[in-house]
Design a protein around this motif. Structure first.
Motif, PDB file in Angstrom:
ATOM      1  N   GLY A   1      19.310  16.234 -14.885  1.00  0.00           N
ATOM      2  CA  GLY A   1      18.776  17.435 -14.269  1.00  0.00           C
ATOM      3  C   GLY A   1      19.815  18.517 -14.111  1.00  0.00           C
ATOM      4  N   VAL A   2      19.339  19.682 -13.752  1.00  0.00           N
ATOM      5  CA  VAL A   2      20.214  20.830 -13.504  1.00  0.00           C
ATOM      6  C   VAL A   2      19.742  21.535 -12.242  1.00  0.00           C
ATOM      7  CG1 VAL A   2      20.787  21.178 -15.934  1.00  0.00           C
ATOM      8  CG2 VAL A   2      18.812  22.360 -14.939  1.00  0.00           C
ATOM      9  N   GLY A   3      20.645  22.312 -11.663  1.00  0.00           N
ATOM     10  CA  GLY A   3      20.318  23.093 -10.484  1.00  0.00           C
ATOM     11  C   GLY A   3      20.975  24.451 -10.533  1.00  0.00           C
ATOM     12  N   ILE A   4      20.301  25.455 -10.014  1.00  0.00           N
ATOM     13  CA  ILE A   4      20.824  26.821  -9.976  1.00  0.00           C
ATOM     14  C   ILE A   4      20.702  27.332  -8.547  1.00  0.00           C
ATOM     15  CG2 ILE A   4      20.592  29.159 -10.877  1.00  0.00           C
ATOM     16  CD1 ILE A   4      19.241  27.961 -13.341  1.00  0.00           C
ATOM     17  N   ARG A   5      21.782  27.863  -8.027  1.00  0.00           N
ATOM     18  CA  ARG A   5      21.785  28.405  -6.667  1.00  0.00           C
ATOM     19  C   ARG A   5      22.247  29.863  -6.707  1.00  0.00           C
ATOM     20  NH1 ARG A   5      25.670  25.360  -2.841  1.00  0.00           N
ATOM     21  NH2 ARG A   5      24.128  23.704  -3.150  1.00  0.00           N
ATOM     22  N   TYR A   6      21.452  30.721  -6.086  1.00  0.00           N
ATOM     23  CA  TYR A   6      21.819  32.143  -6.006  1.00  0.00           C
ATOM     24  C   TYR A   6      21.590  32.600  -4.577  1.00  0.00           C
ATOM     25  CZ  TYR A   6      21.984  37.161  -6.832  1.00  0.00           C
ATOM     26  OH  TYR A   6      22.303  38.491  -6.785  1.00  0.00           O
ATOM     27  N   ASN A   7      22.670  32.949  -3.892  1.00  0.00           N
ATOM     28  CA  ASN A   7      22.619  33.288  -2.480  1.00  0.00           C
ATOM     29  C   ASN A   7      21.957  32.143  -1.705  1.00  0.00           C
ATOM     30  OD1 ASN A   7      23.949  35.731  -2.797  1.00  0.00           O
ATOM     31  ND2 ASN A   7      22.052  36.874  -3.135  1.00  0.00           N
ATOM     32  N   LEU A   8      20.814  32.398  -1.073  1.00  0.00           N
ATOM     33  CA  LEU A   8      20.158  31.377  -0.268  1.00  0.00           C
ATOM     34  C   LEU A   8      18.974  30.736  -0.975  1.00  0.00           C
ATOM     35  CD1 LEU A   8      20.242  33.146   3.214  1.00  0.00           C
ATOM     36  CD2 LEU A   8      21.804  31.401   2.322  1.00  0.00           C
ATOM     37  N   LEU A   9      18.775  31.059  -2.243  1.00  0.00           N
ATOM     38  CA  LEU A   9      17.703  30.473  -3.039  1.00  0.00           C
ATOM     39  C   LEU A   9      18.266  29.478  -4.032  1.00  0.00           C
ATOM     40  CD1 LEU A   9      15.584  33.661  -3.858  1.00  0.00           C
ATOM     41  CD2 LEU A   9      14.930  31.808  -2.317  1.00  0.00           C
ATOM     42  N   SER A  10      17.541  28.419  -4.275  1.00  0.00           N
ATOM     43  CA  SER A  10      17.976  27.456  -5.286  1.00  0.00           C
ATOM     44  C   SER A  10      16.762  26.865  -5.988  1.00  0.00           C
ATOM     45  CB  SER A  10      18.810  26.340  -4.653  1.00  0.00           C
ATOM     46  OG  SER A  10      18.053  25.600  -3.719  1.00  0.00           O
TER      47      SER A  10
ATOM     48  N   GLY B   1       0.826  -1.184   0.000  1.00  0.00           N
ATOM     49  CA  GLY B   1       0.000   0.000   0.000  1.00  0.00           C
ATOM     50  C   GLY B   1       0.870   1.247   0.000  1.00  0.00           C
ATOM     51  N   MET B   2       0.339   2.356  -0.458  1.00  0.00           N
ATOM     52  CA  MET B   2       1.011   3.658  -0.473  1.00  0.00           C
ATOM     53  C   MET B   2       2.436   3.611  -1.029  1.00  0.00           C
ATOM     54  SD  MET B   2      -0.250   5.800   2.875  1.00  0.00           S
ATOM     55  CE  MET B   2       0.350   7.346   2.153  1.00  0.00           C
ATOM     56  N   PRO B   3       2.631   3.090  -2.235  1.00  0.00           N
ATOM     57  CA  PRO B   3       3.980   3.130  -2.826  1.00  0.00           C
ATOM     58  C   PRO B   3       4.497   4.538  -3.043  1.00  0.00           C
ATOM     59  CG  PRO B   3       2.335   2.486  -4.462  1.00  0.00           C
ATOM     60  CD  PRO B   3       1.643   2.465  -3.135  1.00  0.00           C
ATOM     61  N   VAL B   4       3.600   5.540  -2.946  1.00  0.00           N
ATOM     62  CA  VAL B   4       4.022   6.936  -3.105  1.00  0.00           C
ATOM     63  C   VAL B   4       5.065   7.308  -2.060  1.00  0.00           C
ATOM     64  CG1 VAL B   4       2.205   7.879  -1.613  1.00  0.00           C
ATOM     65  CG2 VAL B   4       3.166   9.283  -3.447  1.00  0.00           C
ATOM     66  N   LEU B   5       5.111   6.593  -0.929  1.00  0.00           N
ATOM     67  CA  LEU B   5       6.079   6.903   0.124  1.00  0.00           C
ATOM     68  C   LEU B   5       7.515   6.666  -0.320  1.00  0.00           C
ATOM     69  CD1 LEU B   5       4.250   5.387   3.220  1.00  0.00           C
ATOM     70  CD2 LEU B   5       4.461   7.802   2.610  1.00  0.00           C
ATOM     71  N   LEU B   6       7.707   5.910  -1.398  1.00  0.00           N
ATOM     72  CA  LEU B   6       9.062   5.626  -1.884  1.00  0.00           C
ATOM     73  C   LEU B   6       9.458   6.504  -3.069  1.00  0.00           C
ATOM     74  CD1 LEU B   6       9.194   1.710  -1.740  1.00  0.00           C
ATOM     75  CD2 LEU B   6      10.103   3.357  -0.091  1.00  0.00           C
ATOM     76  N   ILE B   7       8.544   7.314  -3.562  1.00  0.00           N
ATOM     77  CA  ILE B   7       8.850   8.151  -4.723  1.00  0.00           C
ATOM     78  C   ILE B   7       9.712   9.335  -4.307  1.00  0.00           C
ATOM     79  CG2 ILE B   7       7.844   9.619  -6.510  1.00  0.00           C
ATOM     80  CD1 ILE B   7       5.391   7.814  -6.431  1.00  0.00           C
ATOM     81  N   ALA B   8      10.768   9.589  -5.065  1.00  0.00           N
ATOM     82  CA  ALA B   8      11.662  10.708  -4.761  1.00  0.00           C
ATOM     83  C   ALA B   8      10.863  12.004  -4.699  1.00  0.00           C
ATOM     84  CB  ALA B   8      12.746  10.823  -5.824  1.00  0.00           C
ATOM     85  N   PRO B   9      10.940  12.748  -3.592  1.00  0.00           N
ATOM     86  CA  PRO B   9      10.156  13.974  -3.459  1.00  0.00           C
ATOM     87  C   PRO B   9      10.846  15.213  -4.009  1.00  0.00           C
ATOM     88  CG  PRO B   9      11.260  13.542  -1.397  1.00  0.00           C
ATOM     89  CD  PRO B   9      11.656  12.421  -2.339  1.00  0.00           C
ATOM     90  N   ASP B  10      12.065  15.076  -4.516  1.00  0.00           N
ATOM     91  CA  ASP B  10      12.824  16.249  -4.947  1.00  0.00           C
ATOM     92  C   ASP B  10      13.442  16.037  -6.314  1.00  0.00           C
ATOM     93  OD1 ASP B  10      14.486  14.316  -3.482  1.00  0.00           O
ATOM     94  OD2 ASP B  10      16.121  15.666  -3.999  1.00  0.00           O
ATOM     95  N   ALA B  11      13.750  17.146  -6.970  1.00  0.00           N
ATOM     96  CA  ALA B  11      14.348  17.103  -8.301  1.00  0.00           C
ATOM     97  C   ALA B  11      15.863  16.974  -8.241  1.00  0.00           C
ATOM     98  CB  ALA B  11      13.980  18.361  -9.084  1.00  0.00           C
ATOM     99  N   ILE B  12      16.425  16.872  -7.042  1.00  0.00           N
ATOM    100  CA  ILE B  12      17.870  16.702  -6.904  1.00  0.00           C
ATOM    101  C   ILE B  12      18.219  15.224  -7.001  1.00  0.00           C
ATOM    102  CG2 ILE B  12      19.871  17.105  -5.432  1.00  0.00           C
ATOM    103  CD1 ILE B  12      18.306  19.430  -4.164  1.00  0.00           C
ATOM    104  N   SER B  13      17.739  14.440  -6.031  1.00  0.00           N
ATOM    105  CA  SER B  13      18.027  13.004  -6.065  1.00  0.00           C
ATOM    106  C   SER B  13      17.329  12.304  -7.226  1.00  0.00           C
ATOM    107  CB  SER B  13      17.606  12.361  -4.739  1.00  0.00           C
ATOM    108  OG  SER B  13      18.467  12.742  -3.688  1.00  0.00           O
ATOM    109  N   SER B  14      16.159  12.819  -7.645  1.00  0.00           N
ATOM    110  CA  SER B  14      15.482  12.189  -8.777  1.00  0.00           C
ATOM    111  C   SER B  14      16.267  12.383 -10.069  1.00  0.00           C
ATOM    112  CB  SER B  14      14.073  12.754  -8.932  1.00  0.00           C
ATOM    113  OG  SER B  14      14.093  14.136  -9.208  1.00  0.00           O
ATOM    114  N   ALA B  15      17.167  13.373 -10.132  1.00  0.00           N
ATOM    115  CA  ALA B  15      18.056  13.529 -11.282  1.00  0.00           C
ATOM    116  C   ALA B  15      19.301  12.669 -11.150  1.00  0.00           C
ATOM    117  CB  ALA B  15      18.460  14.992 -11.440  1.00  0.00           C
TER     118      ALA B  15
END
Length: 380
Positions: free
Chosen positions: A337-346, A26-40
């Motif tokens: 994937g890609v990531g952009i960080r500017y000061n304290l925002l990413s 049940g609830m396999p959604v609990l194993l889905i990567a919640p972020d675009a960092i590790s999912s990349a």
């Protein structure tokens, strides 16, 4: 029918209609990567650098976060390749560092399955259903040494797939469950420009989900064991790389297979015994017991590999790959994937590319977006 998988998967197995001995929960959604960092990174993250998503990948990492506070959110469209527009996964997480040794965190995962028209056996409409699932967790992580930390989380899970409507002749209800996670994380510098890390994480260990009054139909939560490592190298002042490897194993017992010539009654009795297996006993049994012996147990391992490049701490490029044996689901896909960080925002983005024709991935051709705000109280 896919939405009612927790209710139907067991019945399909009992009828001997499945050729692959996969493990359903049940609830396999609990194993889905919640972020675009590790999912990349091919869904590798148990030993990745600590961030606001550590409570999902390894809660112990929160003890080593760089910032005093962080807020993050990820939006994931679902089944966009099929033209579905009202299914999505939303994640919101945050952490607060208490002192140099301890950090607390919390997150909410919400999965909307859209609007579904319900009909009776004669095709008459019985209104619309709005199935959804959500999980709320809190985490505490603490350093127990200069390089070692432990973490613990508690989670409330809610799964409402039918809004209380009957499925055939069976009455249904929303399922609720409490679960816990425990994690361990170790990081060790190698000189001034290299570092390696190891992580161990057991997640979603908790009470079964009950979607009806029939206790024989209770579903296991997707309890999971994750083990992995990271190697990081700062090439020079501007360039750095991270390499990651994760190995996953569901802590759910393997269902029995039907023997040649076995009667329906005999197989049904063995399936009933399987469903009565306790959570802790099942987690232990999942490490060694399978109808096909060791060879089948090895097939249940899932592998994630990822590579990440950072330029000047501002721009990141990521690649990864996820592998699952075809007899256990056959999910195999590359990620980028890609990531952009500017000061304290990413802001981070990821994309999934299936490499197996054996399974259809609901995230095919989908761009996932993560936004993070970090806060340091000693910085203006």
């Amino acid at each position: 029918m896919a939405l009612l998988l927790p209710l139907t998967a067991g019945a399909q197995t009992e009828l001997g209609q499945t050729s692959k001995n996969y493990i359903s929960t049940g609830m396999p959604v609990l194993l889905i990567a919640p972020d675009a960092i590790s999912s990349a990174l091919g869904d590798a993250g148990v030993a990745s650098r600590p961030d606001a998503y550590s409570s999902h990948w390894n809660n112990a990492k929160l003890a080593f976060v760089d910032h005093d506070m962080s807020f993050s959110t990820t939006y994931t469209p679902w089944l966009r390749k099929l033209g579905v527009s009202d299914m999505n996964l939303l994640y919101i997480g945050a952490y607060k560092r208490i002192n140099n040794r301890s950090t607390i965190g919390a997150s909410i995962t919400y999965f909307s399955l859209g609007d579904i028209e319900s009909t009776n056996e004669f095709g008459d409409s019985e209104g619309n259903m709005h199935p959804n699932e959500f999980a709320i967790d809190v985490t505490y992580a603490m350093k127990v040494g200069e390089n070692l930390s432990l973490g613990a989380s508690g989670r409330l899970n809610h799964s409402d797939l039918t809004n209380g409507q009957n499925v055939g002749t069976q009455s249904t209800k929303a399922a609720n469950s409490l679960a816990a996670d425990i994690g361990m994380y170790y990081q060790q510098p190698l000189g001034k420009d290299q570092e390696w890390a190891l992580g161990l994480f057991i997640s979603n260990l908790g009470a079964k989900l009950s979607y009806s009054d029939d206790d024989t139909e209770n579903e296991f939560l997707p309890a999971n064991l994750r083990l992995g490592g990271r190697y990081s190298y700062d090439i020079d002042e501007y360039n750095s790389v991270n390499f990651l490897l994760d190995i996953n194993k569901l802590l759910v017992p393997t269902p029995p297979t039907r023997d040649n010539g076995e009667s329906d009654a005999s197989y049904a009795a063995r399936m009933a015994d399987y469903r009565k297996t306790g959570v802790i006993k099942g987690a232990m049994q999942a490490l060694y017991d399978a109808p096909g012996g060791l060879s089948e147990k090895l097939k249940e391992l899932q592998f994630s590999v990822g590579a990440e490049y950072w330029y000047s701490g501002m721009f990141a490029a990521r690649l990864g790959y996820f592998f699952e044996h075809e007899d256990k689901g056959g999910r195999q896909y590359a990620t980028a994937g890609v990531g952009i960080r500017y000061n304290l925002l990413s802001a981070d983005f990821s994309y999934l590319i299936p490499t197996s024709r054996l399974s259809n991935n609901p995230l095919t051709n989908t761009i996932r977006i993560t936004l993070t705000l970090n806060i340091d109280s000693n910085k203006k």
